[in-house]
Design an enzyme around this catalytic site. Structure first.
Site, mmCIF file in Angstrom:
data_model
loop_
_atom_site.group_PDB
_atom_site.id
_atom_site.type_symbol
_atom_site.label_atom_id
_atom_site.label_comp_id
_atom_site.label_asym_id
_atom_site.label_seq_id
_atom_site.Cartn_x
_atom_site.Cartn_y
_atom_site.Cartn_z
ATOM 1 N N TYR A 1 -2.900 -1.214 10.029
ATOM 2 C CA TYR A 1 -2.858 -1.422 8.583
ATOM 3 C C TYR A 1 -1.560 -0.876 7.985
ATOM 4 O O TYR A 1 -0.854 -1.574 7.250
ATOM 5 C CB TYR A 1 -4.071 -0.748 7.937
ATOM 6 C CG TYR A 1 -4.127 -0.892 6.431
ATOM 7 C CD1 TYR A 1 -4.597 -2.060 5.843
ATOM 8 C CD2 TYR A 1 -3.709 0.143 5.593
ATOM 9 C CE1 TYR A 1 -4.651 -2.199 4.468
ATOM 10 C CE2 TYR A 1 -3.756 0.018 4.215
ATOM 11 C CZ TYR A 1 -4.229 -1.159 3.655
ATOM 12 O OH TYR A 1 -4.273 -1.297 2.297
ATOM 13 N N SER B 1 0.840 -1.196 0.000
ATOM 14 C CA SER B 1 0.000 0.000 0.000
ATOM 15 C C SER B 1 0.871 1.241 0.000
ATOM 16 O O SER B 1 2.004 1.230 0.497
ATOM 17 C CB SER B 1 -0.897 0.012 1.240
ATOM 18 O OG SER B 1 -1.598 1.236 1.347
#
Length: 730
Positions: free
Chosen positions: A611, A598
């Site tokens: 995350y 990400s």
């Protein structure tokens, strides 16, 4: 006949009456092709001689409509039939005679194929079949040329001519083996001239042909002759002991279904690597009762060595299969691999010797010397092809060959086609020219790619992107129904698969849907084993599965949610890589692993602590795995920025929460699509390109990383974030 046991009578007078003459030819063809006891996939052809108005003169002329080169009778339509002036085809007999008298008959045969273009009616572009003379030169207005197992069993018997007379009396004549073409057509014409009452001919080691001036009678005659042949064979087969004594009786016993699946899963990736040394192959496993009866039999080794008889069969199955004399009751998997290695080596030597002994001065170069069919007692059959469809058809054709051998051995002695005759068909220059005209294979052809997380979002989009380039796709998701839904979407575009007996894999077409929990090593291995059973192995894996658990309003995240985030986003990818590498090493074929990280891995921000940290770890996992798995496997990552549209990570409540967090106006009753569009544009406006990032944008990155376009790239993270300058390397 009043009733049929071995074929299906499907003719509908009302349906036939509603069609024009060419439509009735297509109808008859589809009926015949729908029953594999009548003809095999792509095999056989049909024709009708019809009156048409000449587009130039306006006069009535006789036109031969005949199934053209390629295609399958079951699915053929009008476009699959060539149309030729019948009088011009008859006139070509003089041309052939002149050419044949001047040189080698085989060269004259080849030259005649291009002459068919000069007989084309109404500029029909469909290329004519090499069987065209058979249909043109016979007297019937309607002709069926079929390849039924029951008839070929007689054709492939040592005493074929005698058996033909015994079974059919004066209803069927006989011609010895001749390669399809002008010579065979002329021989049939002479038979019909000398025996005007005969309306069918047995073609030695090939099949049969029948005709009539009435199309329904022609169809019925075709079925009657097959029914008579099958009934004769089954009566003799039963008298010799039936299944209990088939192929000399059993020599080995089958393993239980679960044990077969385990053994296949263990050996298939290695075997795929062995047969894919020149080009990669996709496999099909078959282990039903009939094929096990053959591979377990006392005569299997002898009959397998003889190879197939009908040219339609061995063009797919090669001159012979590879039979491994493995004892499933006493020998282990290690011995099976040793025997397979030795068998493959000997097979390649045998094939090279066959080529050297039979090649002609102008023969094409030797083709891949690996077998396309492997037979293993106790387990079954493995067929190989350039894609799943071809390997399935190869398996089908060898099943036909087994049925032919069963029938021939029941009534007589099975014989194969002489090697030189087989070679001349396998390496026929016109067949080679057809292969050379085939369109180039797609970029990901011959490959199987596993997409984990394919049930939604980026994974689903990636699956659809990769299949467009020729890949076979294994759609994997924790939610099995979602994975299967994606696979069904692919099937709807690219064709439906079939089940593989005994393996537990429900669908084996261009895509399958499987469940797996990537935090559970046993679940991953079970999934990979099913992939081996479905396709023989795999080439690349794209892991798009992930989880986002936001911090609460105080910035806290519970311990269990922290652990879950790392288990899925980091440990799961490691477990997939670790288990898959065992298979990659067995195959010995280069592969690709693409993980999803990400943009958040490089940009710290409030509210996504677990995350973001897990994705930073995933970034480094890419680098570590690229070292550990080299040089066999390239490992790279794709780093998306926030993908809202089509993402399972953005249900309505999270979208609303984000809109509220960023003070973006919305109403509680506003449509979800509208809310998603607002949030996506908000994120887009923070990027340099000012465009929302979609799953399709990510899928393009996965596509590039599994192709050879970036073949020297490994250990890298490809960002697809619209241009987030905060994530630029520092």
């Amino acid at each position: 006949m009043s009733s049929y046991k071995f074929v299906n009578f499907l003719w509908d007078d009302a349906k036939a009456a509603s069609l024009d003459p060419v439509g009735r030819l297509v109808y008859r063809s589809n009926l015949l092709g729908s029953d594999q006891r009548i003809t095999n996939t792509g095999g056989g052809n049909t024709s009708s001689k019809l009156k048409e108005n000449d587009p130039l003169t306006g006069e009535s002329t006789e036109v031969l409509w005949v199934k053209g080169s390629g295609g399958d009778l079951r699915t053929s339509n009008r476009d699959n039939f060539s149309s030729l002036y019948q009088d011009k085809l008859i006139g070509l007999q003089q041309v052939y005679a002149a050419k044949a008298n001047k040189g080698i008959k085989s060269e004259a045969e080849d030259a005649m194929v291009n002459m068919y273009f000069h007989t084309t009616f109404n500029l029909n572009p469909r290329a004519s079949s090499i069987d065209t003379p058979l249909h043109s030169f016979l007297p019937g207005k309607h002709v069926d040329h079929m390849h039924p197992n029951a008839i070929i069993a007689i054709a492939a018997s040592k005493n074929c001519e005698k058996l033909t007379q015994e079974i059919f009396g004066g209803d069927m004549a006989y011609v010895p083996w001749m390669r399809p073409g002008f010579e065979l057509g002329l021989a049939m014409q002479e038979v019909a001239r000398k025996q005007p009452a005969v309306k069918a001919i047995m073609m030695g080691q090939h099949g049969f042909i029948s005709w009539d001036d009435n199309e329904k009678v022609c169809y019925t005659r075709t079925l009657d002759l097959i029914e008579k042949a099958a009934a004769y064979i089954e009566q003799r087969y039963a008298a010799k002991g039936g299944d209990a004594k088939a192929f000399g009786g059993p020599k080995y016993a089958s393993l239980a279904p679960e044990a077969r699946a385990t053994a296949f899963a263990a050996i298939l990736p290695w075997l795929r690597g062995q047969v894919s040394q020149q080009k990669r192959f996709i496999g099909t496993v078959q282990d039903d009762e009939k094929i096990l009866r053959f591979v377990n039999s006392a005569d299997a080794a002898r009959l397998a060595e003889l190879g197939t008889s009908c040219p339609d069969h061995f063009l797919r199955t090669k001159i012979k299969p590879l039979y491994i004399d493995w004892n499933p009751q006493t020998d282990d998997a290690a011995k099976l691999k040793t025997q397979l290695a030795a068998g493959l080596d000997q097979y390649r030597k045998d094939y090279a010797a066959y080529y050297a002994a039979c090649k002609r001065a102008n023969s094409p170069a030797i083709r891949d010397a690996n077998p396309t069919v492997v037979l293993i007692p106790g387990l079954g059959l493995i067929a190989w092809g350039k894609d799943k469809s071809e390997s399935r058809v190869t398996a089908e054709f060898y099943n036909c060959a087994v049925e032919v051998m069963r029938g021939a051995e029941a009534i007589d002695t099975y014989i194969s086609l002489p090697q030189q005759e087989a070679f001349d068909i396998e390496y026929w220059l016109l067949e080679e020219a057809k292969l050379q005209r085939m369109p180039a294979e797609k970029e990901l052809a011959r490959q199987t790619i596993i997409v984990i997380g394919a049930g939604s979002g980026i994974g689903k989009e990636t699956a659809h992107r990769l299949v467009k380039e020729g890949a076979h796709i294994v759609c994997v998701d924790l939610n099995e129904a979602a994975a299967q839904a994606t696979a069904k979407e692919i099937e709807a575009k690219y064709g439906v698969g079939i089940g593989v007996a005994g393996t537990g894999v429900s669908n084996c077409g261009p895509a399958i849907g499987l469940a797996a929990n990537i935090t559970d090593r046993a679940s991953i291995r079970a999934m990979l084993d099913k992939v081996a059973l479905a396709y023989g192995g795999f080439d690349s894996i794209c892991v798009t599965a992930g989880i986002f658990v936001p911090s609460d309003t105080t910035g806290h995240i519970p311990d269990d949610k922290w652990a879950l985030t790392f288990n899925i986003n980091v440990t799961g990818s490691y477990l997939v890589a670790d288990e898959a590498f065992k298979t990659w090493k067995e195959q010995g074929l280069r592969g690709n692993l693409v993980l999803t990280t990400s943009a958040n891995a490089a940009v710290a921000k409030k509210g996504s602590l677990a995350y973001d940290t897990s994705k930073a770890a995933a970034n480094h996992l890419v680098r570590e795995l690229s070292i550990e798995l080299s040089p066999l496997v390239r490992v790279n990552g794709v780093a998306p920025a926030t993908v809202v549209q089509g993402s399972a990570m953005f249900p309505r409540d999270r979208v609303i929460g984000s809109l509220a967090k960023y003070a973006i106006p919305y109403t509680d009753d506003e449509a979800t699509d509208s809310l998603v569009t607002k949030l996506a544009q908000f994120y887009a406006d923070r990027t340099l390109t000012k465009s929302p990032i979609t799953p399709a944008d990510q899928a393009e990155a996965y596509f590039l990383l599994v192709t050879k376009r970036l073949s020297k790239t490994t250990g890298q993270i490809v960002t697809v974030d619209g241009g987030l300058h905060e994530a630029f390397l520092r």
